[in-house]
Design an enzyme around this catalytic site. Structure first.
Site, PDB file in Angstrom:
ATOM      1  CG  HIS A   1      -2.041   0.955   1.154  1.00  0.00           C
ATOM      2  ND1 HIS A   1      -1.918   2.280   1.497  1.00  0.00           N
ATOM      3  CD2 HIS A   1      -3.309   0.776   0.721  1.00  0.00           C
ATOM      4  CE1 HIS A   1      -3.081   2.880   1.296  1.00  0.00           C
ATOM      5  NE2 HIS A   1      -3.942   1.999   0.823  1.00  0.00           N
TER       6      HIS A   1
ATOM      7  CG  ASP B   1      -8.530  -4.232  -2.873  1.00  0.00           C
ATOM      8  OD1 ASP B   1      -9.738  -4.052  -2.679  1.00  0.00           O
ATOM      9  OD2 ASP B   1      -7.784  -3.371  -3.360  1.00  0.00           O
TER      10      ASP B   1
HETATM   11  N1  ACO Z   1       4.226  -7.830  -4.528  1.00  0.00           N
HETATM   12  C1  ACO Z   1       5.582  -7.813  -4.722  1.00  0.00           C
HETATM   13  N2  ACO Z   1       6.338  -6.693  -4.647  1.00  0.00           N
HETATM   14  C2  ACO Z   1       5.706  -5.535  -4.355  1.00  0.00           C
HETATM   15  C3  ACO Z   1       4.316  -5.485  -4.126  1.00  0.00           C
HETATM   16  C4  ACO Z   1       3.571  -6.685  -4.217  1.00  0.00           C
HETATM   17  N3  ACO Z   1       2.232  -6.686  -4.028  1.00  0.00           N
HETATM   18  N4  ACO Z   1       3.945  -4.205  -3.870  1.00  0.00           N
HETATM   19  C5  ACO Z   1       5.074  -3.470  -3.933  1.00  0.00           C
HETATM   20  N5  ACO Z   1       6.125  -4.272  -4.219  1.00  0.00           N
HETATM   21  C6  ACO Z   1       7.545  -3.856  -4.316  1.00  0.00           C
HETATM   22  C7  ACO Z   1       7.802  -3.117  -5.628  1.00  0.00           C
HETATM   23  O1  ACO Z   1       8.247  -4.002  -6.640  1.00  0.00           O
HETATM   24  C8  ACO Z   1       8.866  -2.129  -5.202  1.00  0.00           C
HETATM   25  O2  ACO Z   1      10.100  -2.803  -5.174  1.00  0.00           O
HETATM   26  P1  ACO Z   1      11.476  -1.994  -5.455  1.00  0.00           P
HETATM   27  O3  ACO Z   1      11.600  -0.984  -4.355  1.00  0.00           O
HETATM   28  O4  ACO Z   1      12.516  -3.067  -5.427  1.00  0.00           O
HETATM   29  O5  ACO Z   1      11.310  -1.350  -6.804  1.00  0.00           O
HETATM   30  C9  ACO Z   1       8.502  -1.777  -3.766  1.00  0.00           C
HETATM   31  O6  ACO Z   1       7.744  -2.907  -3.276  1.00  0.00           O
HETATM   32  C10 ACO Z   1       7.654  -0.521  -3.649  1.00  0.00           C
HETATM   33  O7  ACO Z   1       6.553  -0.662  -4.526  1.00  0.00           O
HETATM   34  P2  ACO Z   1       5.917   0.548  -5.323  1.00  0.00           P
HETATM   35  O8  ACO Z   1       5.077   0.010  -6.429  1.00  0.00           O
HETATM   36  O9  ACO Z   1       6.980   1.533  -5.666  1.00  0.00           O
HETATM   37  O10 ACO Z   1       5.043   1.179  -4.168  1.00  0.00           O
HETATM   38  P3  ACO Z   1       3.775   2.060  -4.351  1.00  0.00           P
HETATM   39  O11 ACO Z   1       3.548   2.745  -3.074  1.00  0.00           O
HETATM   40  O12 ACO Z   1       3.871   2.895  -5.569  1.00  0.00           O
HETATM   41  O13 ACO Z   1       2.661   0.929  -4.663  1.00  0.00           O
HETATM   42  C11 ACO Z   1       0.867  -0.523  -4.672  1.00  0.00           C
HETATM   43  C12 ACO Z   1       1.637   0.548  -3.888  1.00  0.00           C
HETATM   44  C13 ACO Z   1       0.552  -0.026  -6.080  1.00  0.00           C
HETATM   45  C14 ACO Z   1      -0.442  -0.765  -3.949  1.00  0.00           C
HETATM   46  C15 ACO Z   1       1.710  -1.820  -4.729  1.00  0.00           C
HETATM   47  O14 ACO Z   1       2.028  -2.269  -3.444  1.00  0.00           O
HETATM   48  C16 ACO Z   1       1.014  -2.927  -5.529  1.00  0.00           C
HETATM   49  O15 ACO Z   1       1.119  -2.961  -6.755  1.00  0.00           O
HETATM   50  N6  ACO Z   1       0.285  -3.859  -4.836  1.00  0.00           N
HETATM   51  C17 ACO Z   1      -0.450  -4.895  -5.520  1.00  0.00           C
HETATM   52  C18 ACO Z   1      -1.766  -4.334  -6.050  1.00  0.00           C
HETATM   53  C19 ACO Z   1      -2.754  -4.052  -4.934  1.00  0.00           C
HETATM   54  O16 ACO Z   1      -2.969  -4.875  -4.063  1.00  0.00           O
HETATM   55  N7  ACO Z   1      -3.376  -2.875  -5.012  1.00  0.00           N
HETATM   56  C20 ACO Z   1      -4.389  -2.453  -4.054  1.00  0.00           C
HETATM   57  C21 ACO Z   1      -3.860  -1.367  -3.170  1.00  0.00           C
HETATM   58  S1  ACO Z   1      -5.052  -0.919  -1.950  1.00  0.00           S
HETATM   59  C22 ACO Z   1      -6.156   0.024  -2.784  1.00  0.00           C
HETATM   60  O17 ACO Z   1      -5.875   0.729  -3.692  1.00  0.00           O
HETATM   61  C23 ACO Z   1      -7.518  -0.075  -2.370  1.00  0.00           C
END
Ligand code: ACO
Length: 436
Positions: A312, A370
């Protein structure tokens, strides 16, 4: 400007031999914020913040999130308190009108909800012309924006219509639209809303009753649905809410602004994640992958696979909504006679493995709202492609309250960020025959 704001010492920025002061203030929970509105005028430089990771776009009295401690408050009430003690419509009322309803307010709100529960008969033609495989989010967004042509009275917050009429119209009709889009997709006749049923029971009845099948709303399922909608009611400046504020800032009406929010919610990184979680779990089961395989592929960047429902932008600890949703999901499945549902077992095994894994620990990746909700919706008989629509139903009060707050906030302006241009600087148009 909203609520309580305290002015603090200003911050100093030194650039090119000049020292410039910027006001610093804090909100009611002590979050320190530098007001950089004058930065470009004073220094000629912009701020660069893709994804608005560090930018506050408004002050707000609605919702507070502490992502480090896992705290979520709506108008000062904790999500745990609201989830345990309030129905969805009470939380909707709290967000939109600023207080929990007393019995008189609740009665008149319910009466308005009932009055507005039907959609205009002519709107039914729209449903009939969608292909059966149409995604419910596409149908929902088109239907909500269409409401503005059937009910054009609201041109922002005008004297021509009381705001509570428009608000209840949207809140009430969204569940009718949702249920009709389901009935269309399964080829069954529409079931009209009933004045005898409460909000969630009415929705379940419109979804599942049919002329050839008796349907009685299970109060446990009704309670669970109420709870899931409460958990989604608002979440400060997430992607879809920011879109609602942005569209509203141009002067667009409430229906148009909410429609834009619905479209933003649809994406799998945002509300579409509840559908993506179930698709991921089903694929893992059908391919016979091990928990370790899934965790390892989610960690490999090149795999482009993420553990959906994990991570998140704001929460760097367990999402408090996910905690409540997990318990509610387990209780519901137990009640429905599926305590060992394979998807639930797999989800819990993945969670346990991820929380022990250094990759997830270092990046502070925990289940978000979610992760468990889809398993519960599936157990209620709701098809996977409707999960995000249920998120939209839950988030609607938040979108409405944020739209209203934005339009009443004298400090807000047309949303118009800047960019840093990095393209070509001096091209000249050649006659078409001379172009490469
Ligand atoms: N699985 C594996 N790796 C992950 C995940 C995940 N679910 N989420 C983040 N990471 C990793 C990224 O690859 C990144 O790695 P890095 O630093 O080596 O590049 C690091 O964690 C940070 O991730 P970002 O995408 O930069 O973080 P951001 O804050 O932009 O993203 C997000 C948050 C989009 C929710 C992300 O965690 C994700 O894609 N999760 C899966 C989708 C999801 O569940 N979305 C619902 C969110 S809740 C909502 O909107 C209601």
């Amino acid at each position: 400007m909203n609520g309580q704001r305290k002015t603090l010492n200003s911050a100093e920025l030194r650039y090119n031999g000049h020292t410039i002061q910027f006001p610093v203030f804090e909100g009611s929970m002590g979050e320190k914020t530098m007001d950089i509105r004058a930065l470009r005028k004073e220094t000629g430089i912009l701020t660069y913040d893709p994804g608005l990771i560090n930018t506050g776009i408004c002050t707000s009295d609605l919702t507070y999130v502490d992502g480090e401690k896992g705290v979520l408050l709506h108008r000062g009430y904790s999500i745990e308190d609201l989830a345990a003690n309030c129905r969805f419509l009470e939380v909707a009322y709290l967000l939109i009108f600023g207080k929990l309803p007393n019995p008189v307010e609740q009665k008149s709100f319910s009466e308005l909800m009932n009055l507005h529960s039907m959609i205009h008969e002519d709107m039914q033609h729209f449903f009939r012309n969608y292909p059966e495989k149409a995604h419910p989010m596409a149908v929902l967004s088109a239907m909500v924006v269409s409401l503005s042509s059937f009910y054009p009275e609201l041109d922002r917050e005008s004297a021509t219509e009381r705001i509570d009429n428009t608000v209840t119209r949207l809140l009430s009709k969204i569940r009718t639209i949702a249920a009709f889009s389901y009935k269309k997709s399964v080829g069954e006749p529409f079931v009209y809303p009933s004045y005898k049923l409460r909000y969630c029971a009415n929705f379940l009845n419109m979804m599942f009753s049919s002329p050839v099948r008796d349907y009685t709303v299970d109060p446990v399922v009704e309670r669970a649905l109420n709870l899931f909608l409460v958990l989604h009611a608002d979440h400060e400046q997430n992607c879809s809410t920011t879109v609602v504020r942005t569209v509203g800032s141009s002067g667009a009406n409430l229906y148009a602004s909410i429609t834009a929010g619905i479209c933003a919610l649809w994406g799998p990184l945002h509300g579409g994640a509840n559908q993506a979680v179930i698709e991921m779990l089903e694929e893992v089961l059908s391919q016979g992958m091990s928990v370790r395989d899934v965790i390892e592929s989610a960690k490999r960047k090149e795999s482009k696979i993420r553990l959906m429902g994990f991570g998140h932008r704001v929460y760097k600890t367990y999402d408090p909504r996910a905690k409540i949703a997990k318990e509610a999901c387990k209780n519901l499945l137990e009640h429905l006679g599926h305590p060992d549902d394979p998807l639930l077992e797999l989800a819990m095994a993945l969670e346990e493995a991820a929380l022990k894994d250094p990759y997830f620990q270092e990046k502070h990746l925990y289940p978000n709202v979610d992760y468990y909700t889809g398993i519960a919706y599936r157990a209620m008989g709701i098809p996977t492609n409707m999960f995000t629509l249920l998120f939209a139903m839950g988030r609607l009060p938040g979108w409405i309250a944020q739209w209203l707050e934005n339009s009443r906030d004298g400090e807000q302006k047309l949303m118009r960020p800047r960019q840093v241009y990095t393209g070509e600087v001096a091209n000249r148009v050649l006659p078409i025959g001379e172009r490469a």
